[in-house]
Every structure is written in structure tokens, then in C-alpha cells.
Design a protein around this motif. Sequence first.
Motif, mmCIF file in Angstrom:
data_model
loop_
_atom_site.group_PDB
_atom_site.id
_atom_site.type_symbol
_atom_site.label_atom_id
_atom_site.label_comp_id
_atom_site.label_asym_id
_atom_site.label_seq_id
_atom_site.Cartn_x
_atom_site.Cartn_y
_atom_site.Cartn_z
ATOM 1 N N ARG A 44 13.369 -6.402 57.221
ATOM 2 C CA ARG A 44 14.123 -5.675 56.186
ATOM 3 C C ARG A 44 13.751 -6.177 54.790
ATOM 4 N NH1 ARG A 44 19.082 -6.473 59.229
ATOM 5 N NH2 ARG A 44 19.311 -4.804 60.732
ATOM 6 N N ARG A 45 13.535 -7.492 54.668
ATOM 7 C CA ARG A 45 13.103 -8.029 53.353
ATOM 8 C C ARG A 45 11.722 -7.486 52.984
ATOM 9 N NH1 ARG A 45 15.486 -12.764 55.250
ATOM 10 N NH2 ARG A 45 13.523 -13.717 55.844
ATOM 11 N N ILE A 46 10.901 -7.285 54.007
ATOM 12 C CA ILE A 46 9.555 -6.747 53.775
ATOM 13 C C ILE A 46 9.641 -5.331 53.192
ATOM 14 C CG2 ILE A 46 7.520 -5.876 55.040
ATOM 15 C CD1 ILE A 46 7.657 -8.470 56.725
ATOM 16 N N PHE A 47 10.574 -4.517 53.692
ATOM 17 C CA PHE A 47 10.736 -3.160 53.142
ATOM 18 C C PHE A 47 10.994 -3.237 51.635
ATOM 19 C CE2 PHE A 47 12.867 -1.717 57.399
ATOM 20 C CZ PHE A 47 11.662 -1.850 58.040
ATOM 21 N N THR A 48 11.856 -4.197 51.243
ATOM 22 C CA THR A 48 12.196 -4.346 49.821
ATOM 23 C C THR A 48 10.974 -4.817 49.031
ATOM 24 O OG1 THR A 48 14.415 -4.945 50.513
ATOM 25 C CG2 THR A 48 13.840 -5.452 48.234
ATOM 26 N N MET A 49 10.274 -5.817 49.574
ATOM 27 C CA MET A 49 9.112 -6.359 48.846
ATOM 28 C C MET A 49 8.043 -5.281 48.648
ATOM 29 S SD MET A 49 8.481 -10.199 50.241
ATOM 30 C CE MET A 49 9.467 -10.510 51.664
ATOM 31 N N LEU A 50 7.942 -4.389 49.632
ATOM 32 C CA LEU A 50 6.938 -3.316 49.527
ATOM 33 C C LEU A 50 7.452 -2.129 48.702
ATOM 34 C CD1 LEU A 50 5.503 -3.309 53.172
ATOM 35 C CD2 LEU A 50 4.315 -4.015 51.088
ATOM 36 N N GLU A 51 8.695 -2.216 48.265
ATOM 37 C CA GLU A 51 9.338 -1.150 47.466
ATOM 38 C C GLU A 51 9.263 0.198 48.191
ATOM 39 O OE1 GLU A 51 7.352 -1.506 43.628
ATOM 40 O OE2 GLU A 51 8.853 -2.978 42.999
ATOM 41 N N SER A 75 14.704 3.502 59.445
ATOM 42 C CA SER A 75 15.521 2.803 58.436
ATOM 43 C C SER A 75 15.268 3.341 57.043
ATOM 44 C CB SER A 75 15.203 1.307 58.400
ATOM 45 O OG SER A 75 15.296 0.745 59.661
ATOM 46 N N VAL A 76 13.989 3.568 56.713
ATOM 47 C CA VAL A 76 13.623 3.912 55.328
ATOM 48 C C VAL A 76 13.440 5.422 55.152
ATOM 49 C CG1 VAL A 76 11.911 3.500 53.511
ATOM 50 C CG2 VAL A 76 12.435 1.675 55.114
ATOM 51 N N GLY A 77 12.965 6.065 56.221
ATOM 52 C CA GLY A 77 12.669 7.505 56.115
ATOM 53 C C GLY A 77 11.252 7.782 55.627
ATOM 54 N N CYS A 78 10.420 6.730 55.548
ATOM 55 C CA CYS A 78 9.056 6.893 55.035
ATOM 56 C C CYS A 78 8.125 7.464 56.117
ATOM 57 C CB CYS A 78 8.529 5.537 54.563
ATOM 58 S SG CYS A 78 8.660 4.254 55.814
ATOM 59 N N SER A 123 -5.071 6.460 49.923
ATOM 60 C CA SER A 123 -4.173 7.326 50.703
ATOM 61 C C SER A 123 -2.790 6.722 50.971
ATOM 62 C CB SER A 123 -4.768 7.716 52.056
ATOM 63 O OG SER A 123 -6.004 7.231 52.304
ATOM 64 N N PHE A 124 -2.590 5.429 50.666
ATOM 65 C CA PHE A 124 -1.320 4.797 51.052
ATOM 66 C C PHE A 124 -0.634 4.108 49.868
ATOM 67 C CE2 PHE A 124 -3.873 4.957 54.910
ATOM 68 C CZ PHE A 124 -2.987 5.572 55.774
ATOM 69 N N ASP A 125 0.708 4.122 49.932
ATOM 70 C CA ASP A 125 1.509 3.379 48.955
ATOM 71 C C ASP A 125 1.683 1.933 49.392
ATOM 72 O OD1 ASP A 125 2.338 5.692 47.270
ATOM 73 O OD2 ASP A 125 3.154 6.353 49.204
ATOM 74 N N ALA A 126 1.553 1.680 50.687
ATOM 75 C CA ALA A 126 1.754 0.315 51.187
ATOM 76 C C ALA A 126 0.935 0.102 52.454
ATOM 77 C CB ALA A 126 3.236 0.078 51.479
ATOM 78 N N VAL A 127 0.411 -1.119 52.566
ATOM 79 C CA VAL A 127 -0.228 -1.566 53.809
ATOM 80 C C VAL A 127 0.553 -2.795 54.266
ATOM 81 C CG1 VAL A 127 -2.319 -2.426 54.918
ATOM 82 C CG2 VAL A 127 -2.508 -0.741 53.089
ATOM 83 N N ALA A 156 0.462 -4.470 49.298
ATOM 84 C CA ALA A 156 0.007 -4.912 50.619
ATOM 85 C C ALA A 156 0.748 -6.188 50.976
ATOM 86 C CB ALA A 156 -1.493 -5.185 50.594
ATOM 87 N N LEU A 157 1.113 -6.298 52.247
ATOM 88 C CA LEU A 157 1.834 -7.495 52.682
ATOM 89 C C LEU A 157 1.369 -7.866 54.077
ATOM 90 C CD1 LEU A 157 5.615 -8.193 52.312
ATOM 91 C CD2 LEU A 157 4.478 -8.586 54.508
ATOM 92 N N TYR A 158 1.061 -9.144 54.273
ATOM 93 C CA TYR A 158 0.784 -9.605 55.637
ATOM 94 C C TYR A 158 1.302 -11.014 55.839
ATOM 95 C CZ TYR A 158 -3.531 -11.980 53.906
ATOM 96 O OH TYR A 158 -4.444 -12.771 53.244
ATOM 97 N N THR A 159 1.547 -11.321 57.100
ATOM 98 C CA THR A 159 1.914 -12.689 57.471
ATOM 99 C C THR A 159 0.751 -13.299 58.235
ATOM 100 O OG1 THR A 159 2.963 -11.883 59.469
ATOM 101 C CG2 THR A 159 4.403 -12.253 57.584
#
Length: 274
Positions: A44-51, A75-78, A123-127, A156-159
Motif C-alpha cells: 500500500r505504501r508503494i501505491f502512494t510512492m508511485l503516485e 485497490s487503486v482502479g488503475c 507507455s507507462f506511468d509506473a514500473v 519506477a520502484l523495485y525492491t
Amino acid sequence: MSNAVDLYDTSYGHYAARLYEGVRKETYGEDIGQTSWMTVDEFRRIFTMLELTPASQVLEIGCGAGACAVYMVESVGCHVIGLDVNKNGVRNASELVRTRKLDSRLRFERADAGQRLPFADQSFDAVVSNDAMCHIPRRLAVLKEWYRVLRPGGRALYTDAMIVTGALSNEEMAARSSIGYYLFLPPGENERLIREAGLELLRADDVTEAAAVLSKRWRDARALRQSELVKVEGEANFDGLQTFLACVHNVARERRLSRFLYLARKREGVWRRQ
Ligand SMILES: C[S@@+](CC[C@H](N)C(=O)[O-])C[C@H]1O[C@@H](n2cnc3c(N)ncnc32)[C@H](O)[C@@H]1O
């Protein structure tokens, strides 16, 4: 190269079985179909960080059995496209899309994310990629592909749970990498590669605690079901996975192998051909 121990084929192939669902519930508390070191709170925190918003187009790399992407969409509807190289994972993921009637917003493809991604530029807003990057060779080339498919301003976000922050024996490195290809990196290397790929690093957070806690819970949940799991996986594989999970716990708890979360952004107004 065949893996010494299998985790993904079995977990994804038996995703819907009560036995494996029971293991996930005890491991994660709230089961969103993970096969990783990610709690639902972290996601859920990741959703926020990725806006993320309902308008976001998201690419998930290493989506596993697909349920985390389902959770994100619900959760987000994306809109989400999930990629994974594992046949059982993508089969299960596509079945989830069908049964949850999410085909207008979610689809999965089987692809090797170490190769050129099958998508147009920007093509993407977030990876997003949870605990999968460590399995993919040629990190810089992978990040350059993410840069290419992100729109300017996209995130972009990864662990990565394979940051070497202490002494590791050869036995520990072998046990920790027994389920497939792994890249061990020194501290600072992801940060350097993210910048070299053209992305702006926004944060790098130590999220090792989740790996330390979840690996122990996962091992304990499996130990309680040993006889049933041995029937499915075989004794050698059951033991191999228990050794793997014990190793993850020890090296994470002692902070000798650390897990980090990296958040980056593609700057607006700059287009660097990679
Ligand atoms: C630790 S699991 C994480 C799965 C999911 N992200 C989660 O949190 O449950 C790592 C995933 O990376 C996938 N993977 C490994 N190498 C890959 C590659 N080259 N391309 C795409 N996916 C890959 C594996 O099949 C596996 O599903």
C-alpha cells in the motif's frame, strides 16, 4: 540451468490449493498472493510512492502468480500489465483475470524482463517490481528499458533483497541462491545504476525487517504442514526450501544481507535515447 531447489513452479502451480493458501495466510497475515518479502502494508505504501491513480498505466515486472496485480487494480482502479517468465505464474494470473472479470484493466504476459520489453516508448506511468530484480541479469540494460517505457515524470520502484552488507560464507551464498539465478550487489550499486540509466533516484529505504520476519513465519508455516507438503514437493525439495528460508532469516536478521526499496523518477522534459 536447472535450479537445485524449486520455489516458483510449485508455489504458482498450487496457488489455489488450500495447503498453499494456508501457508501464505500464516506467513503474511493478509494474503494477497505474494511469494516474496512484501507485506500488504508495504504494498500500500508503494501505491502512494508511485503516485498511482485510477488513470495510471502500470507495468509490473516479475508479477508471480498475479494476485498482487489483482490487489493493485482492485485497490487503486488503475490499469496493469504484469510480466513474468514463469509459465505457472502467468497461467494462474490469467485465470485470476478471468474469474475476477478484470480483463478491461489487467492482463499478463509471459516474457523475460531481461530482454527488450514488448512495449512502445513512454507507455507507462509506473514500473513496479517486487523482489524480482535480483533474478534478472544485466541490471543496467534492464533499468534502461524501464526508462524507455516510462513516460516523462513516470516513476519506477523495485525492491532488492540481495545487498551484501556483511560477511557471508560460501554455504550461505549457495543456500540463499539455491532457487535460481541471483545477483548479489554491494551497497550503493543500485543507486549508481539507477542514475546511469538516466533515472532520478528519489529514495532508497532499508526494508530488511520484512525479509527477516516473513522468512521465519514462512518456514514455520511450512514446518507445521511438512507431511502434506512433502507429498506435493518431495522430501528433497521440502528440505531445500526450509534451508533456503532459514538462511534468508539468518542473514536478514543479522543484517548481513539487506533488502532495499528504490524509488526513481524519469525527469520531465528530458528525453535521452538509450
Ligand atoms: C520473489 S518472486 C516475486 C513475485 C511477486 N512480485 C511477489 O511479490 O509475490 C520473483 C519473480 O520474478 C520472476 N522472474 C525471475 N526472472 C525473471 C525474468 N527474467 N523476467 C521476468 N520475471 C522473472 C520469477 O518467476 C518470480 O515470479
